[in-house]
Design an enzyme around this catalytic site. Structure first.
Site, PDB file in Angstrom:
ATOM      1  NE  ARG A  77       0.554  -9.623   0.351  1.00  0.00           N
ATOM      2  CZ  ARG A  77      -0.285  -9.485  -0.645  1.00  0.00           C
ATOM      3  NH1 ARG A  77      -1.493 -10.045  -0.604  1.00  0.00           N
ATOM      4  NH2 ARG A  77       0.023  -8.788  -1.708  1.00  0.00           N
ATOM      5  N   GLY A  78      -0.444  -6.250   1.444  1.00  0.00           N
ATOM      6  CA  GLY A  78      -1.224  -5.567   0.413  1.00  0.00           C
ATOM      7  C   GLY A  78      -1.678  -4.246   1.008  1.00  0.00           C
ATOM      8  CB  ALA A  79      -1.327  -0.766  -0.219  1.00  0.00           C
ATOM      9  NE  ARG A 117       5.526  -4.577   4.531  1.00  0.00           N
ATOM     10  CZ  ARG A 117       5.090  -5.176   3.418  1.00  0.00           C
ATOM     11  NH1 ARG A 117       3.833  -5.594   3.327  1.00  0.00           N
ATOM     12  NH2 ARG A 117       5.899  -5.358   2.401  1.00  0.00           N
ATOM     13  CD  GLN A 131       4.588 -11.165  -1.947  1.00  0.00           C
ATOM     14  OE1 GLN A 131       5.416 -11.649  -2.715  1.00  0.00           O
ATOM     15  NE2 GLN A 131       4.924 -10.274  -1.031  1.00  0.00           N
ATOM     16  CG  ASP A 191       2.529  -1.297  -1.998  1.00  0.00           C
ATOM     17  OD1 ASP A 191       2.692  -1.949  -3.041  1.00  0.00           O
ATOM     18  OD2 ASP A 191       2.142  -1.800  -0.931  1.00  0.00           O
ATOM     19  CG  ASN A 233       2.806  -2.857  -7.144  1.00  0.00           C
ATOM     20  OD1 ASN A 233       2.156  -2.937  -6.095  1.00  0.00           O
ATOM     21  ND2 ASN A 233       2.735  -3.793  -8.078  1.00  0.00           N
ATOM     22  CE  LYS A 234       5.993  -7.127  -2.824  1.00  0.00           C
ATOM     23  NZ  LYS A 234       6.818  -6.907  -1.618  1.00  0.00           N
TER      24      LYS A 234
HETATM   25  O1  MRU Z   1       4.804  -6.795   0.272  1.00  0.00           O
HETATM   26  P1  MRU Z   1       3.355  -6.881  -0.073  1.00  0.00           P
HETATM   27  O2  MRU Z   1       2.904  -8.277  -0.343  1.00  0.00           O
HETATM   28  O3  MRU Z   1       2.501  -6.174   0.938  1.00  0.00           O
HETATM   29  O4  MRU Z   1       3.226  -6.065  -1.441  1.00  0.00           O
HETATM   30  C1  MRU Z   1       1.946  -5.914  -1.997  1.00  0.00           C
HETATM   31  C2  MRU Z   1       1.943  -5.185  -3.288  1.00  0.00           C
HETATM   32  O5  MRU Z   1       2.954  -4.702  -3.750  1.00  0.00           O
HETATM   33  C3  MRU Z   1       0.612  -4.983  -3.932  1.00  0.00           C
HETATM   34  O6  MRU Z   1       0.711  -4.987  -5.320  1.00  0.00           O
HETATM   35  C4  MRU Z   1       0.046  -3.622  -3.484  1.00  0.00           C
HETATM   36  O7  MRU Z   1       0.075  -3.517  -2.109  1.00  0.00           O
HETATM   37  C5  MRU Z   1      -1.324  -3.393  -3.981  1.00  0.00           C
HETATM   38  S1  MRU Z   1      -2.518  -4.372  -3.141  1.00  0.00           S
HETATM   39  C6  MRU Z   1      -4.041  -3.957  -3.760  1.00  0.00           C
END
Ligand code: MRU
Length: 358
Positions: free
Chosen positions: A57-59, A100, A209, A250, A260-261
């Site tokens: 996970r994470g963009a 996603r 996270q 994201d 973002n999250k």
């Molecule tokens: O749902 P996730 O854990 O994939 O969400 C991740 C985030 O929101 C991060 O802040 C974002 O992807 C940036 S990662 C460099």
């Protein structure tokens, strides 16, 4: 097993994924910090699930996983006629892209892979040959992400002062990318250069996270990190403990609105109230100039159980309803700057984003 090689900080920061001898290995982040388990990805369906279930996970990490995941899916078609290979490539890319919706890096890397294949079609005689070129392209996407994280770190370093308190949300760290993270890259570099500062990590409900991943990876690397519940951010800011907020993103719309999250918007509003600069770390692969404004960004809605439970423990009564939007959008007016691999971009973002990433 984690890759033992050290990165630019000199620390063995965890690797979210590895491509070794034609195989994709994904670190299962749902099991962190308790267990460090890597899974070899046997099928494209497994890669789809790894992305959907947030094992990776994470963009940026999702983008890299998708590029390699496409190779996993295309492996059985290497001996087929080229026309069939192209048809399957398109189909498999669309399938992975459905895992996603919010992080644009996913579609970005899959488009880059399919566009690359099209561009090579005149020069390749066989599907096997094209497959090998696609392996090289996926490795380039991976290596570029590492370099971009380092560049974000170098540009963001100027924002980290001795004695500062830095608040971050979710995990935009090494685990969310290929190496140093985005929001964490300036922090790793500042630490490596001997600057003393404090990091406050929001725990980031519902899936934690911040608690499970950010606290873990920063602690492993020896940084000074303190976990807070999301609901404590206002108080911690009011006590003068935070000098700067840095988060990841994201998807960034053309006007600078940033998804973002979930919870990021709250942090940005608080930061404005307490006059604390709020920065978004953003690789070029997260900029979506095709989307004009943040309200057009599709926000992933996840299962209610992620809210009704904390881990495996049910915290709400049977029959309770829950909302679970996984992301929110911070309006560009609340963002002091975007820390990118090309420098720190300032408003007006419609101009600066287009100039650097158009
Ligand atoms: O749902 P996730 O854990 O994939 O969400 C991740 C985030 O929101 C991060 O802040 C974002 O992807 C940036 S990662 C460099």
């Amino acid at each position: 097993m984690l890759d033992e090689s050290k990165n630019v900080t000199g620390y063995n920061v965890a690797r979210s994924l590895r491509w070794v001898d034609g195989e994709l290995f994904i670190l299962d982040q749902t099991r962190l910090p308790g267990e460090i388990v890597e899974n070899r990805q046997e099928t494209i369906e497994q890669v789809w699930e790894s992305i959907q279930q947030l094992k990776v996970r994470g963009a940026p990490a999702i983008g890299v996983a998708a590029a390699y995941g496409l190779l996993v899916g295309m492996r059985p078609f290497r001996e087929r006629p080229l026309a069939e290979f192209f048809g399957m490539l398109k189909e498999k890319a669309a399938y992975l892209n459905s895992s996603r919706p919010t992080a644009v890096n996913l579609g970005w890397s899959l488009k880059r892979m399919t566009d690359f294949a099209k561009a090579q079609s005149g020069q390749t005689g066989s599907a096997a040959q094209l497959y090998e070129l696609l392996v090289e392209e996926a490795c380039r996407i991976h290596a570029e992400d590492q370099a971009i994280c380092r560049a974000i770190g170098e540009h963001g370093l100027q924002l980290i002062h001795a004695g500062a308190g830095v608040l971050t949300h979710c995990n935009a760290g090494a685990l969310a990318t290929s190496e140093l993270g985005t929001a964490t890259a300036p922090l790793y570099l500042a630490h490596a250069r001997g600057i003393n500062f404090r990091i406050y990590a929001d725990e980031t409900r519902p899936l934690l996270q911040g608690a499970r991943l950010t606290t873990w990876e920063l602690q492993q690397a020896g940084l000074d990190v303190t976990l807070i519940c999301d609901s404590m951010a206002a108080h911690v800011m009011s006590q003068g403990l935070i000098d700067i907020c840095i988060v990841g993103c994201d998807r960034v719309a053309a006007n600078g609105d940033a998804a973002n999250k979930i919870g990021t918007l709250g942090v940005a509003i608080l930061a404005q109230h307490f006059k604390i600069p709020f920065y978004v770390a953003c690789p070029s692969s997260t900029v979506d100039l095709q989307t004009a404004r943040g309200d057009a960004i599709v926000i992933e809605e996840r299962a209610a159980d992620e809210v009704l439970f904390c881990g495996t423990h049910r915290t709400a009564p049977q029959g309770a309803k829950a909302l679970n939007p996984a992301f929110d959008v911070t309006p560009h007016a609340l963002i002091a700057g975007f820390i990118t691999e090309r420098g720190i971009l300032r408003p007006p973002y419609a101009e600066t984003l287009a100039r650097h990433f158009g």
